[in-house]
Design a protein around this motif. Structure first.
Motif, PDB file in Angstrom:
ATOM      1  N   UNK A  42       3.541  -3.198   0.522  1.00 44.49           N
ATOM      2  CA  UNK A  42       4.545  -4.362   0.443  1.00 44.49           C
ATOM      3  C   UNK A  42       3.867  -5.037  -1.014  1.00 44.49           C
ATOM      4  N   UNK A  43       4.625  -5.453  -1.718  1.00 43.94           N
ATOM      5  CA  UNK A  43       4.426  -6.076  -3.153  1.00 43.94           C
ATOM      6  C   UNK A  43       5.056  -7.634  -3.261  1.00 43.94           C
ATOM      7  N   UNK A  44       4.124  -8.580  -3.446  1.00 45.95           N
ATOM      8  CA  UNK A  44       4.310  -9.968  -3.680  1.00 45.95           C
ATOM      9  C   UNK A  44       3.686 -10.210  -5.010  1.00 45.95           C
ATOM     10  N   UNK A  45       4.523 -10.555  -6.289  1.00 48.39           N
ATOM     11  CA  UNK A  45       3.868 -10.880  -7.200  1.00 48.39           C
ATOM     12  C   UNK A  45       3.078 -12.286  -7.312  1.00 48.39           C
ATOM     13  N   UNK A  46       2.144 -12.372  -8.430  1.00 45.27           N
ATOM     14  CA  UNK A  46       1.388 -13.458  -8.410  1.00 45.27           C
ATOM     15  C   UNK A  46       2.034 -14.879  -8.779  1.00 45.27           C
ATOM     16  N   UNK A  47       3.193 -14.592  -9.340  1.00 46.37           N
ATOM     17  CA  UNK A  47       3.926 -15.796  -9.955  1.00 46.37           C
ATOM     18  C   UNK A  47       4.757 -16.526  -8.724  1.00 46.37           C
ATOM     19  N   UNK A  48       4.823 -16.033  -7.420  1.00 46.45           N
ATOM     20  CA  UNK A  48       5.555 -16.741  -6.368  1.00 46.45           C
ATOM     21  C   UNK A  48       4.905 -17.509  -5.413  1.00 46.45           C
ATOM     22  N   UNK A  49       3.762 -18.163  -6.029  1.00 47.13           N
ATOM     23  CA  UNK A  49       2.847 -18.840  -5.251  1.00 47.13           C
ATOM     24  C   UNK A  49       2.518 -20.064  -5.274  1.00 47.13           C
ATOM     25  N   UNK A  50       3.413 -20.710  -6.398  1.00 48.68           N
ATOM     26  CA  UNK A  50       3.374 -22.004  -6.655  1.00 48.68           C
ATOM     27  C   UNK A  50       4.195 -22.949  -6.114  1.00 48.68           C
ATOM     28  N   UNK A  51       3.934 -24.090  -5.688  1.00 49.13           N
ATOM     29  CA  UNK A  51       4.906 -24.785  -4.953  1.00 49.13           C
ATOM     30  C   UNK A  51       6.228 -25.077  -5.599  1.00 49.13           C
ATOM     31  N   UNK A  52       6.130 -25.241  -7.020  1.00 53.23           N
ATOM     32  CA  UNK A  52       7.322 -25.227  -7.934  1.00 53.23           C
ATOM     33  C   UNK A  52       7.968 -24.093  -8.210  1.00 53.23           C
ATOM     34  N   UNK A  53       7.341 -23.205  -8.885  1.00 54.47           N
ATOM     35  CA  UNK A  53       7.780 -22.032  -9.182  1.00 54.47           C
ATOM     36  C   UNK A  53       7.998 -20.895  -8.292  1.00 54.47           C
ATOM     37  N   UNK A  59      -7.348   8.327  -6.700  1.00 56.83           N
ATOM     38  CA  UNK A  59      -7.366   8.737  -5.162  1.00 56.83           C
ATOM     39  C   UNK A  59      -6.001   8.482  -4.667  1.00 56.83           C
ATOM     40  N   UNK A  60      -5.126   7.344  -5.072  1.00 54.91           N
ATOM     41  CA  UNK A  60      -3.735   6.932  -4.726  1.00 54.91           C
ATOM     42  C   UNK A  60      -3.104   6.388  -5.539  1.00 54.91           C
ATOM     43  N   UNK A  61      -1.594   6.168  -5.451  1.00 57.80           N
ATOM     44  CA  UNK A  61      -0.655   5.747  -6.086  1.00 57.80           C
ATOM     45  C   UNK A  61       0.334   5.228  -5.264  1.00 57.80           C
ATOM     46  N   UNK A  62       0.922   3.827  -5.662  1.00 56.70           N
ATOM     47  CA  UNK A  62       1.791   3.202  -4.751  1.00 56.70           C
ATOM     48  C   UNK A  62       2.964   2.631  -5.465  1.00 56.70           C
ATOM     49  N   UNK A  63       3.647   3.553  -6.320  1.00 58.98           N
ATOM     50  CA  UNK A  63       4.819   3.340  -7.119  1.00 58.98           C
ATOM     51  C   UNK A  63       6.022   3.732  -6.443  1.00 58.98           C
ATOM     52  N   UNK A  64       6.041   4.690  -5.426  1.00 56.93           N
ATOM     53  CA  UNK A  64       7.261   5.457  -5.310  1.00 56.93           C
ATOM     54  C   UNK A  64       8.046   4.287  -4.299  1.00 56.93           C
ATOM     55  N   UNK A  65       8.851   3.661  -4.784  1.00 52.10           N
ATOM     56  CA  UNK A  65       9.855   2.722  -4.028  1.00 52.10           C
ATOM     57  C   UNK A  65      11.042   2.653  -5.209  1.00 52.10           C
ATOM     58  N   UNK A  66      12.027   1.972  -4.517  1.00 53.04           N
ATOM     59  CA  UNK A  66      13.217   1.543  -5.506  1.00 53.04           C
ATOM     60  C   UNK A  66      13.289   0.092  -5.602  1.00 53.04           C
ATOM     61  N   UNK A 115      -1.126  -4.567   1.621  1.00 58.78           N
ATOM     62  CA  UNK A 115      -0.749  -5.760   0.991  1.00 58.78           C
ATOM     63  C   UNK A 115      -1.202  -5.594  -0.676  1.00 58.78           C
ATOM     64  N   UNK A 116      -0.232  -5.782  -1.477  1.00 61.42           N
ATOM     65  CA  UNK A 116      -0.279  -5.628  -3.142  1.00 61.42           C
ATOM     66  C   UNK A 116       0.226  -6.633  -3.775  1.00 61.42           C
ATOM     67  N   UNK A 173      -6.847 -10.268   6.748  1.00 60.60           N
ATOM     68  CA  UNK A 173      -6.571  -9.354   6.036  1.00 60.60           C
ATOM     69  C   UNK A 173      -7.201  -9.440   4.624  1.00 60.60           C
ATOM     70  N   UNK A 174      -6.787  -8.325   3.908  1.00 62.34           N
ATOM     71  CA  UNK A 174      -7.177  -8.294   2.474  1.00 62.34           C
ATOM     72  C   UNK A 174      -6.009  -7.552   1.616  1.00 62.34           C
ATOM     73  N   UNK A 175      -6.097  -7.773  -0.028  1.00 65.39           N
ATOM     74  CA  UNK A 175      -5.072  -6.951  -0.294  1.00 65.39           C
ATOM     75  C   UNK A 175      -5.494  -6.310  -1.641  1.00 65.39           C
ATOM     76  N   UNK A 176      -4.778  -5.671  -2.389  1.00 60.47           N
ATOM     77  CA  UNK A 176      -5.071  -5.042  -3.921  1.00 60.47           C
ATOM     78  C   UNK A 176      -4.258  -5.607  -4.782  1.00 60.47           C
ATOM     79  N   UNK A 177      -4.865  -5.866  -5.972  1.00 61.92           N
ATOM     80  CA  UNK A 177      -4.313  -6.578  -7.172  1.00 61.92           C
ATOM     81  C   UNK A 177      -4.075  -5.797  -8.349  1.00 61.92           C
ATOM     82  N   UNK A 178      -3.132  -5.195  -8.600  1.00 66.23           N
ATOM     83  CA  UNK A 178      -2.743  -4.376  -9.700  1.00 66.23           C
ATOM     84  C   UNK A 178      -3.140  -5.035 -11.053  1.00 66.23           C
ATOM     85  N   UNK A 179      -3.921  -4.991 -11.885  1.00 66.72           N
ATOM     86  CA  UNK A 179      -3.927  -5.579 -13.044  1.00 66.72           C
ATOM     87  C   UNK A 179      -3.635  -4.772 -14.383  1.00 66.72           C
TER      88      UNK A 179
END
Length: 405
Positions: free
Chosen positions: A355-366, A276-283, A111-112, A181-187
């Motif tokens: 799997x990637x879910x951006x941080x701006x998709x967790x507000x009840x409005x936006x 140690x790792x990368x997780x960019x390879x996707x379309x 989860x990222x 579960x736990x996740x990774x945040x790319x900053x």
């Protein structure tokens, strides 16, 4: 973990041996000199499979406006994962069973979250919202206009309570923790181009607090290499050093902003820097495995003719791919069938991808319903007997359990 053991046939060149080694890792089959020789099915086109996993089609391949190898140029059809089929065939040939992931899970998801804009209501953010509201009214897009108008109306309350729609890490961390579960945040550690964000000063002012809160929530922090980093080792090292200083420890993983990693030069640069790792390879344009494999693998260095040490954890699912009009442009309701397809495939193959879910998709409005869809994604993993954790945890598991041949 008790695993089937094989030795690789004599006469294979190093590239095919690398391919079969990575497929054996995915299948949960251990490679050892004293094991029975793996029977190669004549129908297995190892040369083409090795070229696919080595990303040879990206050598001097076409790029889109962001310098990315586009899905439209891929030899793979949407949803195709021929190397996953080879994993299943190899597992059957070796007489192996699918090994369990942590907790006895059948498959695993890293989860990222890419933290592109941690604070919406900067001065530029307010101006941008007002401009989007005006544009929506001109287009008579009442849905978008309603979202922007509601968001602007709530902005003073956010200011009063020192909150923000994009400051969402506590919300998604709570949803993940509820399910174990736990996740990774790319900053982002730098803004070098307008694509890195419209308010670099707002990010700079909050980066230290952001990293501290992510650490306190026991989330992993990885580098979100900025738009112009590409394969520049100096820039990558500088940005990682910024995060490492804030974190008070090493930064193990990376994902390039906009998925803008020039594969061959970029993955070598990350490997040389000791990631140690990368997780960019996707379309960006479609879900699924860009290299045709839904498992971590050690990339092939085409220049040196040898495998690298860094692990690639393929990106097979991203919210922007599903939601953005420039890509699939789906509603949250319609996107669920795509998510189910990806989860079912991981379940059936015993895969391990991100799997990637951006941080701006967790507000009840936006969030526009994409926050609730993330909850469905988490529940879908649970219902299918999957495990979800940080990318770093799964990279460590893979090295310790699958690559220990």
């Amino acid at each position: 973990m008790q695993r089937a053991v094989v030795s690789l046939p004599d006469g294979l060149d190093q590239k095919r041996r690398w391919l079969l080694g990575e497929l054996c890792n995915a299948a949960g089959v251990r490679v050892a000199a004293d094991g029975p020789t793996l029977a190669i099915d004549p129908s297995w086109d190892l040369a083409s499979a090795a070229a696919l996993l080595a990303r040879e089609e990206e050598l001097d391949g076409p790029v889109d406006e962001h310098g990315r190898f586009p899905a439209s140029a891929s030899a793979l059809a949407p949803g195709a994962a021929p190397l996953d089929d080879l994993v299943l065939a190899l597992r059957e040939t070796a007489g192996a069973t699918a090994p369990a992931y942590p907790g006895g899970a059948r498959f695993a998801v890293a989860l990222t979250h890419d933290i592109d804009t941690p604070w919406r209501w900067s001065k530029r953010g307010v101006i941008g919202a007002a401009s989007r509201l005006k544009g929506a009214l001109v287009r008579r897009d009442l849905t978008s206009a309603g979202v922007e108008a509601t968001g602007l109306a709530l902005a003073p309350l956010h200011q009063l309570f020192r909150s923000d729609p994009n400051w969402s890490h506590r919300r998604f961390a709570a949803a993940e923790s509820k399910r174990g579960f736990r996740s990774t945040c790319f900053v982002l550690a730098a803004h070098r181009d307008p694509h890195d964000g419209a308010s670099p000063e707002a990010y700079d002012a909050r980066r230290e607090r952001l990293v501290d809160q992510l650490r306190r929530l026991e989330l992993e922090v990885g580098l979100h290499a900025s738009y112009t980093c590409l394969a520049d080792e100096r820039l990558l090292a500088e940005e990682r050093a910024v995060l490492s200083a804030l974190l008070g420890g090493p930064v193990a993983g990376n994902r390039h902003h906009y998925l803008r990693l020039p594969w061959h030069d970029g993955i070598r640069a990350l490997d040389r820097l000791g990631f140690s790792y990368d997780t960019t390879l996707g379309h960006a344009e479609r879900p699924g495995a860009r290299a045709g494999l839904s498992f971590p693998f050690r990339p092939w260095d085409v220049a040196a003719g040898r495998p690298l040490r860094i692990l690639e954890i393929p990106l097979v699912l991203m919210d922007a791919t599903l939601a953005e009009e420039r890509y699939l442009g789906l509603t949250p309701e319609d996107a669920w069938s795509e998510i189910e397809r990806v989860l079912d495939h991981l379940h059936d193959t015993g895969g391990c991808a991100s799997a990637l879910w951006h941080n701006d998709r967790f507000d009840r409005v936006y969030g526009r319903g994409w926050d609730r869809l993330y909850d469905r994604l988490l529940d879908g993993i649970v219902e299918r007997g999957g495990h979800a954790g940080t990318a770093g945890e799964l990279a460590d598991y893979w090295r310790d359990e699958r690559c220990a041949s």
